[in-house]
Design a protein around this motif. Structure first.
Motif, PDB file in Angstrom:
ATOM      1  N   TRP A 551       0.940  -1.130  -0.015  1.00  0.00           N
ATOM      2  CA  TRP A 551       0.114  -0.062  -0.098  1.00  0.00           C
ATOM      3  C   TRP A 551       0.762   1.213   0.147  1.00  0.00           C
ATOM      4  O   TRP A 551       2.216   1.222   0.067  1.00  0.00           O
ATOM      5  CB  TRP A 551      -0.930   0.137   1.161  1.00  0.00           C
ATOM      6  N   SER A 557      -5.323   5.319   3.643  1.00  0.00           N
ATOM      7  CA  SER A 557      -5.847   4.049   3.616  1.00  0.00           C
ATOM      8  C   SER A 557      -6.585   3.551   4.662  1.00  0.00           C
ATOM      9  O   SER A 557      -6.203   3.927   5.776  1.00  0.00           O
ATOM     10  CB  SER A 557      -4.911   3.310   2.922  1.00  0.00           C
ATOM     11  N   ASP A 558      -7.269   2.593   4.330  1.00  0.00           N
ATOM     12  CA  ASP A 558      -8.148   1.907   5.624  1.00  0.00           C
ATOM     13  C   ASP A 558      -7.037   1.016   6.271  1.00  0.00           C
ATOM     14  O   ASP A 558      -6.565  -0.019   5.416  1.00  0.00           O
ATOM     15  CB  ASP A 558      -9.170   0.954   4.950  1.00  0.00           C
ATOM     16  N   SER A 560      -7.052  -1.646   8.097  1.00  0.00           N
ATOM     17  CA  SER A 560      -7.452  -2.799   8.282  1.00  0.00           C
ATOM     18  C   SER A 560      -6.947  -3.685   6.891  1.00  0.00           C
ATOM     19  O   SER A 560      -6.953  -4.747   6.687  1.00  0.00           O
ATOM     20  CB  SER A 560      -8.751  -3.195   8.745  1.00  0.00           C
ATOM     21  N   GLN A 561      -6.928  -2.758   5.775  1.00  0.00           N
ATOM     22  CA  GLN A 561      -6.731  -3.326   4.520  1.00  0.00           C
ATOM     23  C   GLN A 561      -5.121  -3.055   4.318  1.00  0.00           C
ATOM     24  O   GLN A 561      -4.467  -3.757   3.233  1.00  0.00           O
ATOM     25  CB  GLN A 561      -7.209  -2.712   3.405  1.00  0.00           C
ATOM     26  N   SER A 563      -1.393  -4.336   4.008  1.00  0.00           N
ATOM     27  CA  SER A 563      -0.501  -5.484   4.087  1.00  0.00           C
ATOM     28  C   SER A 563       0.982  -5.212   3.598  1.00  0.00           C
ATOM     29  O   SER A 563       0.924  -4.498   2.727  1.00  0.00           O
ATOM     30  CB  SER A 563      -1.171  -6.448   3.329  1.00  0.00           C
ATOM     31  N   ARG A 583      -0.561  -8.943   7.499  1.00  0.00           N
ATOM     32  CA  ARG A 583      -1.745  -7.950   7.302  1.00  0.00           C
ATOM     33  C   ARG A 583      -1.989  -7.324   8.723  1.00  0.00           C
ATOM     34  O   ARG A 583      -2.077  -8.000   9.698  1.00  0.00           O
ATOM     35  CB  ARG A 583      -3.078  -8.582   7.001  1.00  0.00           C
TER      36      ARG A 583
END
Length: 601
Positions: A551, A557-558, A560-561, A563, A583
Motif C-alpha cells: 500500500w 488508506s483503510d 485494516s486493509q 498488508s 496484514r
C-alpha cells in the motif's frame, strides 16, 4: 687437560672462571668482581651461574655478596673487559638503541644515596617482615626520607632525575619527587638498567616496585612499573634483545588483562605468570613473601616454571570444549526457543539465530512487528533485551496490552478508569506482568557494545536461560561518537554485534531503514543495496529481511486493509525469497501472518 662442556654458554663461563666447580645446575666460583672492587669479603664471596640448558635463566650469573648486579654473558664480558666476540650469541651488527632525551645537568644521585643509607641501617617493617635483606635494598638504591619510601628511577645515562615516593602504610599516598619532566609515563621504568644486563637472556617485568624487591631477594632479574596501567606505556623497543620476558601482574583482573595486552605486543617470547585460582585477590610477590616467608622461594619458582609462552589464541582444549558446549546448546530447548510464534517466518529462517536485519519503509510497522515477535517470545520464557530508540517505554507497553487483550488504545484507556477493571483488561495486564521478567526494555542512549554484553550476562543470570534475543530499534538511532560519520558508525556497530553473536551465542533482530527505489517508492523487489547507509550488512548479517508495503505509505488508506510482504533478501544458510505477508490486525497493534501470494516484479 679438562674438556669444556658442549654447551657454548657453559663453556664460556668455565673458560673465564678457571676455579669454578659445578654443583648440580649451578656453577660456583670465587667472584672476580669482588676482587676488582676490593670488597672486604673478596676471598669468600662466590659467583653463582645458572647452568640449566633449555631454561630461560640459563647463563644468568650473580655475586652472592651483590658486589655488582647480575646478568647474562654479554654483561659478564663488559664487566670483565672481555672482547664481546668471545661471548656466545654476540651480534656485531646489533645497533644500540639511541634515545632522543636531553638530560639535565642536575640530578638526585647524592640525595638518593643519603636516603638509601638511612633505609639500609634500619629497614622498615614493610621489607623486614617479608625477609628482604638490606643488601637487596642497597642494590636497588631504595631509600627512606623519614616518611616515604623513595624509589629512584635511574635512566640509561646512569643518573636519577625523578623518584617515586610512597607512604609505606598507605600506598595510595604517593608523589613524584625531582624533575617532573622525567616523572611522566614514558619514564615509569624502575631498575631500567637491568634490561641491558639481561641482553640475550631473560627478564621479569613486575607490577609495583615492592614486588620487584621480593623477586630480587630470590636473585631473579627484573624491572618494575608503578602500576598495571603503565604496562601500556612500556617502551617495547628497549626490550628487543631479550629472549624471554616474564610478566608478573598482581592477582587482579585489570592487571592481568593489561599484562595480556602487553604480551600480545611483545610476542611469543613472553610468559605471563598465572596465580592459582585459590590465591586471594590482589595477591602479589611481596604479600606472598610476607605471609608465606618459608615457602615463598619454592612457590615463586614453581609459578615461573609453570608459566608457558604466551599465545593470543585459545588453547585447543578450550576450543574443543567450547565447540561441544555450543553444540549442546544448539541441540537443546534453549536454541529451539529462539523460534518466533510466526510459523512461516520460523520456516524460512529456522528461528532468529545469528544477526537478523529487518529493513522497511517508513510507517510499514517494523517496530510493531518486532514488538509482537519480542513479547510473544518472552511469553514463552525466552529472554529478550529490547533496545528502543523510537517509540518510548509507555507506547510499547500500551501496544502490547492492546494486542494481548484485543483492545483498541481508546478502550484500554477507558477501561483503566473503570473500577473494578473489566476482565479483558485484567487478563491482558496479567499476561504483561508474566512476560516482563523475560522482556527487558532499555532506553539508554549512551549504550555501548560493552554495556550490551553486560546486559546479556545480567539477563541470562536472572532468568537462568542460555539463549537470548536482542532487539534493536533501530540501527540508525544507535549512539555514534561522530554524528557526521553515521555510515561508518553503523558499520562499526554491525561488527560489534557480529562479535557479540559469536562470543555469547545470542540472536539479534535489528531494525533498519530501506532506501527508495528508482521510482522514489518502495514497491519494487528489495535487494542488499536497498538498505539505507548500511554497507556492511552484506558481510555481517546472517539474514537480511525487508518489509515492503503493498500500500502507499504516503496516501490515506483503510488501516485494516494494509498488508506488507516480508522478503528474505539474503541469507548465509537459507534460500532467499518471499517469506509471507503480514496484514495489520487493526486496531490491536499486531499483525496476522498469511501465506505469500504472487511475487513482486
Amino acid at each position: 687437560m679438562s674438556t669444556l662442556p658442549d654447551d657454548p654458554v657453559s663453556a664460556f663461563y668455565f673458560a673465564q672462571l678457571p676455579q669454578a666447580r659445578q654443583e648440580g645446575s649451578r656453577l660456583l666460583a670465587p667472584c672476580p668482581f669482588c676482587r676488582q672492587r676490593g670488597h672486604q669479603d673478596q676471598d669468600t664471596a662466590q659467583l653463582t651461574v645458572v647452568l640449566q640448558t633449555g631454561t630461560p635463566l640459563h647463563g644468568y650469573f650473580r655475586c652472592l655478596a651483590r658486589c655488582v648486579p647480575g646478568g647474562f654473558p654479554l654483561h659478564f664480558a663488559r664487566l670483565a673487559g672481555l672482547d664481546p666476540a668471545l661471548v656466545p650469541g654476540y651480534d656485531p651488527d646489533r645497533e644500540p638503541l639511541v634515545e632522543a632525551v636531553d638530560y639535565p645537568a642536575h640530578n638526585l644521585n647524592q640525595e638518593i644515596d643519603q636516603y638509601a643509607i638511612r633505609l639500609a641501617d634500619d629497614p622498615l617493617p614493610l621489607f623486614r617482615d617479608a625477609g628482604i635483606a638490606p643488601a637487596v635494598l642497597t642494590e636497588l638504591r631504595i631509600g627512606f626520607n623519614g616518611r616515604y619510601v623513595v624509589y629512584p628511577y635511574f635512566l640509561p645515562d646512569g643518573n636519577c632525575y625523578a623518584a617515586r615516593c610512597v607512604c609505606p602504610d598507605r600506598p595510595e599516598d604517593q608523589f613524584w619527587h625531582g624533575n617532573q619532566d622525567f616523572a611522566g609515563p614514558a619514564f615509569h621504568l624502575f631498575n631500567g638498567p637491568e634490561i641491558d644486563r639481561c641482553e640475550n637472556g631473560a627478564l621479569c617485568i613486575v607490577e609495583g616496585e615492592n614486588n620487584l624487591v621480593a623477586l630480587k631477594q630470590l636473585g631473579i632479574p627484573g624491572i618494575a612499573v608503578p602500576s598495571a596501567a603503565d604496562l601500556a606505556q612500556l617502551p617495547i623497543e628497549r626490550l628487543a634483545w631479550l629472549h624471554t620476558i616474564y610478566l608478573i601482574p598482581t592477582h587482579h583482573q585489570p592487571a592481568e588483562a593489561a599484562a595480556r595486552l602487553l604480551a600480545t605486543r611483545l610476542g611469543h617470547r613472553t610468559r605471563v605468570l598465572r596465580w592459582p585460582r585459590e590465591a586471594p585477590r590482589h595477591q602479589s610477590l611481596l604479600r606472598l613473601a610476607t605471609e608465606q616467608r618459608e615457602t615463598f622461594p619454592s612457590e615463586t619458582l614453581a609459578l615461573l616454571r609453570q608459566a608457558r609462552p604466551f599465545s593470543p589464541f585459545p588453547s585447543p582444549a578450550k576450543e574443543r570444549l567450547g565447540f561441544l558446549d555450543r553444540l549442546r546448546q544448539e541441540s537443546g530447548s534453549g536454541h529451539q526457543g529462539l523460534h518466533t510464534t510466526l510459523p512461516l517466518l520460523d520456516q524460512a529462517l529456522s528461528g532468529l539465530h545469528g544477526l537478523n536485519i529487518l529493513g522497511g519503509a517508513p510507517k510499514t510497522g517494523k517496530s510493531c512487528l518486532s514488538i509482537q515477535i519480542a513479547t510473544d517470545m518472552a511469553r514463552h520464557q525466552v529472554p529478550v533485551l529490547y533496545y528502543d530508540f523510537e517509540n518510548g517505554r509507555q507506547k510499547i507497553y500500551q501496544r502490547t496490552c492492546c494486542r494481548l487483550g484485543r483492545l483498541s488504545l481508546e478502550e484500554l484507556r477507558a477501561m483503566q478508569a473503570e473500577q473494578p477493571p473489566p476482565a479483558r483488561l485484567q487478563a491482558a495486564m496479567a499476561e504483561l506482568e508474566a512476560l516482563l521478567p523475560w522482556f527487558r526494555l532499555v532506553n539508554d542512549r549512551n549504550l555501548t557494545a560493552e554495556l550490551l554484553r553486560r546486559h546479556v550476562d545480567f539477563l541470562r543470570h536472572e532468568t537462568g536461560a542460555d539463549s537470548c534475543l536482542v532487539v534493536i530499534d533501530s540501527l540508525h538511532k544507535l549512539p555514534f561518537k561522530d554524528l557526521g560519520e553515521r555510515r561508518s558508525g553503523i558499520d562499526a556497530w554491525l561488527r560489534q554485534m557480529e562479535a557479540i553473536r559469536d562470543e555469547l551465542g545470542v540472536g539479534f533482530l535489528v531494525i533498519s531503514e530501506l532506501s527508495r527505489d528508482k521510482d522514489e517508492g518502495y514497491g519494487s523487489r528489495p535487494h542488499l543495496g536497498s538498505f539505507k547507509e548500511s554497507g556492511d550488512i552484506e558481510y555481517t548479517a546472517d539474514n537480511a529481511l525487508a518489509l515492503v508495503p503493498e500500500w502507499d505509505p504516503f496516501q490515506t488508506s483503510d488501516p485494516s486493509q494494509r498488508s506488507n510482504s516480508l522478503w528474505l533478501v539474503a541469507s548465509r544458510e537459507q534460500t532467499p525469497g518471499l517469506v509471507a505477508r503480514y496484514r495489520l490486525d487493526y486496531p490491536y497493534w499486531g499483525f496476522r501472518e498469511e501465506e505469500a501470494g504472487q511475487s513482486l516484479a
